[in-house]
Write a protein that holds these residues in place. Structure first.
Motif: not given
Lengths: 249, 310
Positions: B138-140, A212-214
């Motif tokens: 980015s949703s980190d 998966s990737s954010n």
């Protein structure tokens, strides 16, 4: 010792990529693909270590769609002993790749993992370092020289100001820079032989990793274009333009 | 939001590249702290405290951090950085070496080499040797980012008055040992921050001929660079390489001498303000990006140019 080399299938370095009309991504349809140049250097280094008798086995792994088996075969033709293909649909991001490689490392238990310092498509320069953190291995990135001795590897690194040398305890990660070596070409007999070398296919699920990737690509645009300027007739005109028109002298 | 910028330094003074990362942090917005990890680096921390807009300097002073070994510094940054929304470092070889380890330790992705801040979670970065600019989001929970220095104006090095507090955490891996370094000694300015850069390519024919560029560089206060072709041919060391896989430069004036203009070289210099190309091949692609092109034999043009500038 055993060396694991991770390689990536990328656009051929001679091809100038274009973005799609809808700017959703770059257009890779019908574009020539090849082994990432830094990965070629990684294979070459591993094969040389084998030829010197330092390494007994060179295993090559690639992650991506089925087509990247072509690049694994190329690596086998260059001298790697066997291949592992981790089949993944899209292009997983560096962290996902590092997690998949960590699982491969856990199975293969290599003494050294050699990777290219960056791939020429995403230009991230991340995977080797991430794998280092996930496995707890020390790293010698941007290597221009690798010397293995007594369970240690001395890696000379290309850094901004010059060169730095580190001594790493094996198992360790090495990422390659340009001057590490000059990769060979595969000979026809070796290309034929490579077809019979073992190539194992795994899925991320086999390795217990969820891909998966954010980080999401929202848009890809062409860069601001520079337009060609003027031709000057001689040095005198050049100096005049730089002084009086561009005002940079 | 709170942002931690990792200082790049030589244990004595703060590197300019750090100020570019601070500028990117300020565009994201929120409190900006700076982490200085080094040995006997109080002077660097004092520099850092004066940078405009820095709220707090956090100094980890220990032999384990003297050589910026990624194994040690990444553990420190991951621990200290866990309380921040963003961790930024310059995209230098030190930052590139260390930051992906930080990201992996925090189980987040990394956004490399940003050239623009769109919002707190959205950034632009070049891909495919700069032939495309990607906008990524980015949703980190923590954004780990390296900053391309040429894309940001340096933050003010003075005017700030941050507090300096010590961090006692020591991470010291026994799996890595610093053996030595050979740093290029040069009186000329640093390639990455020089106002003028003169680079030579395969057309220089050998390393000896780079002296022609060096004497011209001394006249102009310029740094000397090279194309990958010149490095590959063994003319000059790799730390002079300008391009996709070398250094990225954007000086006021870039002079390309005997460089054809391969895609990967252009990726390293096409944001320069003014580009001059000197090449005897009038079809060379470098002329397509040059503001001023001179079709000439470099061995005649360089001495003439040096004379004209005397």
């Amino acid at each position: 010792m055993k060396i694991l080399v991770a390689v990536k299938r990328v656009i051929d370095y001679n091809v100038k990529v274009r973005v799609k009309a809808d700017q959703s991504d770059v257009d890779l349809a019908n574009v020539k693909m090849a082994l990432n140049p830094f990965c070629e250097i990684a294979i070459e280094e591993a094969v040389r270590l084998k030829e010197k008798g330092t390494a007994e086995e060179v295993v090559v792994v690639s992650i991506g769609p089925k087509a990247c088996q072509e690049q694994i075969r190329t690596a086998l033709a260059l001298g790697a002993d066997r291949g592992i293909h981790v089949e993944a649909d899209a292009m997983p991001d560096s962290l996902a790749v590092a997690k998949l490689l960590k699982a491969v490392v856990a199975e293969e238990k290599p003494d050294m993992v050699i990777l290219g310092k960056q791939s020429i498509d995403s230009d991230n320069n991340q995977t080797g370092q991430m794998l280092g953190a996930l496995t707890g291995m020390p790293q010698g990135t941007f290597a221009s020289e690798v010397k293995v001795e007594d369970g240690k590897v001395d890696v000379t690194r290309e850094v901004d100001g010059g060169l730095q040398t580190l001594r790493l305890t094996l198992p360790a990660i090495v990422t390659t820079d340009l001057r590490l070596n000059e990769p060979r070409y595969a000979s026809l007999p070796n290309i034929m032989k490579a077809k019979r070398k073992p190539l194992e296919v795994k899925s991320p699920a086999d390795l217990g990793v969820e891909v998966s990737s954010n980080i999401k690509l929202l848009k890809a645009e062409p860069p601001a274009e520079r337009s060609a300027g003027v031709r000057v007739a001689d040095v005198a005109e050049l100096v005049d333009k730089l002084k009086n028109e561009a005002k940079v002298l | 939001m709170s942002i931690l910028v990792i200082a790049e330094h030589d244990n004595q003074s703060l590197n300019q590249a750090t100020l570019k990362a601070v500028a990117a942090a300020q565009q994201i917005g929120g409190d900006v702290d700076m982490l200085v990890a080094g040995l006997n680096a109080q002077g660097v921390a004092d520099n850092a405290a004066q940078v405009e807009g820095i709220k707090r300097v956090r100094l980890a002073d220990n032999a384990a951090y003297e050589h910026q070994l990624a194994e040690n510094v990444s553990e420190l940054v991951a621990k200290v950085g866990a309380d921040y929304s963003h961790i930024l470092a310059p995209a230098t070889t030190t930052g590139k070496n260390m930051m992906p380890r930080v990201a992996a330790l925090l189980d987040v992705g990394q956004i490399s080499d940003i050239v623009a801040v769109e919002s707190a979670d959205t950034f632009k970065r070049p891909i495919y040797a700069g032939n495309a600019i990607a906008t990524v989001q980015s949703s980190d929970s923590i954004k780990v980012i390296t900053v391309r220095g040429t894309a940001f104006d340096a933050a003010n090095a003075s005017g700030g008055s941050a507090s300096v507090e010590a961090i006692a955490d020591v991470f010291n891996s026994d799996k890595v040992e610093f053996v030595g370094e050979q740093l290029a000694e040069s009186e000329r300015p640093d390639l990455a921050s020089a106002p003028v850069v003169i680079s030579g390519g395969r057309g220089m024919q050998n390393g000896e001929n780079f002296k022609l560029l060096e004497s011209l560089a001394d006249k102009l206060g310029a740094a000397v660079g090279a194309s990958r072709a010149a490095v590959d041919a063994g003319f000059v060391p790799n730390d002079m390489q300008v391009g996709q896989t070398g250094k990225i430069v954007a000086p006021q004036l870039y002079i390309a001498v005997g460089i054809s203009g391969a895609i990967q070289h252009l990726a390293g210099m096409k944001d320069s303000k003014v580009i001059v190309a000197i090449n005897k091949d009038e079809e060379a692609p470098i002329f397509q990006v040059a503001d001023y092109g001179l079709v000439a034999d470099l061995f005649e043009a360089l001495p003439e140019l040096e004379k004209a500038l005397s």
